[in-house]
Design a protein around this motif. Sequence first.
Motif, PDB file in Angstrom:
ATOM      1  N   ARG A  50       1.011  -1.169   0.073  1.00 40.51           N
ATOM      2  CA  ARG A  50       0.023  -0.004  -0.029  1.00 40.51           C
ATOM      3  C   ARG A  50       0.791   1.218   0.046  1.00 40.51           C
ATOM      4  NH1 ARG A  50      -3.893   2.143   4.939  1.00 40.51           N
ATOM      5  NH2 ARG A  50      -4.709   4.012   3.821  1.00 40.51           N
ATOM      6  N   VAL A  51       0.835   1.921  -1.136  1.00 39.73           N
ATOM      7  CA  VAL A  51       1.842   3.071  -1.323  1.00 39.73           C
ATOM      8  C   VAL A  51       1.107   4.262  -0.952  1.00 39.73           C
ATOM      9  CG1 VAL A  51       3.751   4.188  -2.831  1.00 39.73           C
ATOM     10  CG2 VAL A  51       2.854   1.696  -3.017  1.00 39.73           C
ATOM     11  N   VAL A  52       1.600   5.013   0.003  1.00 43.42           N
ATOM     12  CA  VAL A  52       1.015   6.363   0.255  1.00 43.42           C
ATOM     13  C   VAL A  52       2.247   7.741  -0.091  1.00 43.42           C
ATOM     14  CG1 VAL A  52       0.170   7.940   2.318  1.00 43.42           C
ATOM     15  CG2 VAL A  52      -0.102   5.271   2.125  1.00 43.42           C
ATOM     16  N   VAL A  53       1.764   8.369  -0.964  1.00 42.79           N
ATOM     17  CA  VAL A  53       2.398   9.365  -1.296  1.00 42.79           C
ATOM     18  C   VAL A  53       1.855  10.903  -0.969  1.00 42.79           C
ATOM     19  CG1 VAL A  53       4.081  10.369  -3.389  1.00 42.79           C
ATOM     20  CG2 VAL A  53       3.195   7.969  -3.210  1.00 42.79           C
ATOM     21  N   PRO A  54       2.333  11.515   0.128  1.00 39.76           N
ATOM     22  CA  PRO A  54       1.581  12.919   0.343  1.00 39.76           C
ATOM     23  C   PRO A  54       2.502  13.810  -0.327  1.00 39.76           C
ATOM     24  CG  PRO A  54       3.265  12.033   2.082  1.00 39.76           C
ATOM     25  CD  PRO A  54       3.298  10.995   1.105  1.00 39.76           C
ATOM     26  N   ASP A  55       1.932  15.024  -0.600  1.00 40.35           N
ATOM     27  CA  ASP A  55       2.581  16.540  -0.692  1.00 40.35           C
ATOM     28  C   ASP A  55       2.712  16.967   0.745  1.00 40.35           C
ATOM     29  OD1 ASP A  55       2.294  15.799  -3.372  1.00 40.35           O
ATOM     30  OD2 ASP A  55       0.764  17.226  -3.813  1.00 40.35           O
ATOM     31  N   LEU A  56       3.877  17.387   1.059  1.00 39.55           N
ATOM     32  CA  LEU A  56       4.009  18.050   2.370  1.00 39.55           C
ATOM     33  C   LEU A  56       3.373  19.353   2.532  1.00 39.55           C
ATOM     34  CD1 LEU A  56       7.980  16.896   2.968  1.00 39.55           C
ATOM     35  CD2 LEU A  56       5.840  16.158   4.254  1.00 39.55           C
ATOM     36  N   PRO A  57       2.954  19.836   3.473  1.00 37.23           N
ATOM     37  CA  PRO A  57       2.486  21.248   3.651  1.00 37.23           C
ATOM     38  C   PRO A  57       2.959  22.119   2.858  1.00 37.23           C
ATOM     39  CG  PRO A  57       2.483  20.175   5.810  1.00 37.23           C
ATOM     40  CD  PRO A  57       3.354  19.284   4.935  1.00 37.23           C
ATOM     41  N   GLY A  58       2.343  22.952   1.998  1.00 36.07           N
ATOM     42  CA  GLY A  58       2.671  24.026   1.208  1.00 36.07           C
ATOM     43  C   GLY A  58       3.205  23.506   0.137  1.00 36.07           C
ATOM     44  N   HIS A  59       3.398  22.142  -0.476  1.00 34.90           N
ATOM     45  CA  HIS A  59       4.056  21.584  -1.665  1.00 34.90           C
ATOM     46  C   HIS A  59       2.833  20.864  -2.542  1.00 34.90           C
ATOM     47  CE1 HIS A  59       7.365  21.546   1.528  1.00 34.90           C
ATOM     48  NE2 HIS A  59       8.226  21.414   0.500  1.00 34.90           N
ATOM     49  N   GLY A  60       2.988  20.929  -3.840  1.00 33.84           N
ATOM     50  CA  GLY A  60       2.085  20.339  -4.558  1.00 33.84           C
ATOM     51  C   GLY A  60       0.646  20.795  -4.526  1.00 33.84           C
ATOM     52  N   ARG A  61      -0.199  19.838  -4.114  1.00 40.21           N
ATOM     53  CA  ARG A  61      -1.544  20.423  -4.127  1.00 40.21           C
ATOM     54  C   ARG A  61      -1.953  20.260  -2.635  1.00 40.21           C
ATOM     55  NH1 ARG A  61      -4.465  16.590  -8.552  1.00 40.21           N
ATOM     56  NH2 ARG A  61      -2.466  15.133  -8.541  1.00 40.21           N
ATOM     57  N   SER A  62      -1.083  20.232  -1.682  1.00 45.88           N
ATOM     58  CA  SER A  62      -1.422  20.601  -0.218  1.00 45.88           C
ATOM     59  C   SER A  62      -1.664  21.723   0.163  1.00 45.88           C
ATOM     60  CB  SER A  62      -0.430  19.835   0.649  1.00 45.88           C
ATOM     61  OG  SER A  62      -0.314  18.337   0.710  1.00 45.88           O
ATOM     62  N   GLU A  63      -2.437  22.181   0.866  1.00 47.08           N
ATOM     63  CA  GLU A  63      -2.401  23.563   1.667  1.00 47.08           C
ATOM     64  C   GLU A  63      -1.243  23.777   2.199  1.00 47.08           C
ATOM     65  OE1 GLU A  63      -7.372  24.194   1.951  1.00 47.08           O
ATOM     66  OE2 GLU A  63      -6.110  23.774   3.766  1.00 47.08           O
ATOM     67  N   PRO A  64      -0.887  25.109   2.483  1.00 51.27           N
ATOM     68  CA  PRO A  64       0.011  25.683   3.158  1.00 51.27           C
ATOM     69  C   PRO A  64       0.074  25.187   4.698  1.00 51.27           C
ATOM     70  CG  PRO A  64      -0.719  27.391   1.742  1.00 51.27           C
ATOM     71  CD  PRO A  64      -1.643  26.344   1.871  1.00 51.27           C
ATOM     72  N   ALA A  65       0.998  25.131   5.371  1.00 47.54           N
ATOM     73  CA  ALA A  65       1.069  24.729   6.830  1.00 47.54           C
ATOM     74  C   ALA A  65       0.265  26.181   7.634  1.00 47.54           C
ATOM     75  CB  ALA A  65       2.372  24.648   7.414  1.00 47.54           C
ATOM     76  N   PRO A  66      -0.536  25.960   8.604  1.00 46.37           N
ATOM     77  CA  PRO A  66      -1.269  27.128   9.137  1.00 46.37           C
ATOM     78  C   PRO A  66      -0.146  27.972   9.548  1.00 46.37           C
ATOM     79  CG  PRO A  66      -2.316  25.089   9.773  1.00 46.37           C
ATOM     80  CD  PRO A  66      -0.992  24.718   9.157  1.00 46.37           C
ATOM     81  N   GLY A  67       1.090  27.604   9.925  1.00 47.44           N
ATOM     82  CA  GLY A  67       1.964  28.702  10.467  1.00 47.44           C
ATOM     83  C   GLY A  67       3.006  29.410   9.429  1.00 47.44           C
ATOM     84  N   GLY A  68       2.595  29.089   7.970  1.00 45.29           N
ATOM     85  CA  GLY A  68       3.472  29.413   7.074  1.00 45.29           C
ATOM     86  C   GLY A  68       4.550  28.394   6.693  1.00 45.29           C
TER      87      GLY A  68
END
Length: 269
Positions: A50-68
């Motif tokens: 089961r391969v899980v590939v995230p975009d880290l916060p602020g990268h790709g299609r992930s929203e920015p981290a709340p603190g910037g």
Amino acid sequence: MRYVTVDGALAFVEEHGDPGAPAVLCLHTAGQSGVQWRHVAPELAAAGYRVVVPDLPGHGRSEPAPGGPVDDLGAYAAWCLALADALGLDRFSVAGCSIGGKIALDLAVRASPRLDAVVAMAADAWTAGRPSVKGLRRELVDVAAPSRADRTELGTHAVLGRGIDPQRARLIATMHRREDPVVSNSDLIGWATHDLRDALPGVACPVHLVVGADDLWLDAERVRWAASRIPGARCTVLDGVGHYPMEEIPGFAAVLDGWLRDLAGQEAA
């Protein structure tokens, strides 16, 4: 593919393979996204993961981290654990490259009991202040200059291995132009300041450190030293490979599958 709420923001996650199969979390490099695993993930899933590939916060299609923008790789490691909880991953393996490799090492430090295996590519315990944090912070003032994309492309070419096909090298460098320079510089500040040296002896999960012989960002001897500090850890130096093994090596899924299976055997022993 779906969005998952992690730490109050939406994270984009690709998932491939049987949800009941052994899970492996694949982490991308500074400023990039899970697209770096596009060729590997489907083939790795076909091998039984089961391969899980995230975009880290602020990268790709992930929203920015709340603190910037994040400049602490430990914060990314904590985020990965929160993501694993959100996805119901009680146990999993991690494969990461560059900042992703160092995040993988951080996860080995803080969450060994949850990890079946860790493959940390293009990462050591501490970069000894390279690149210059002062220079990276100064660069944040003018990173929106039009030349930045060209610098990213040329810099990517510079750290690729001599064994790579020229057409593949051009594709990798072109894809890397897409990064947000503020995010990537913040990532690199995290890379240059994150020090795991004293914590490595406490790692209790199987670990394999991997470095390209042509990687201009890293000293292979420092990677070997990091491996020597982790009980039972292995180290591989890849001839003709630079900073991005999963992008540079054709058929990399089979290589990674072999490493993960070897580590699983080590844990069973």
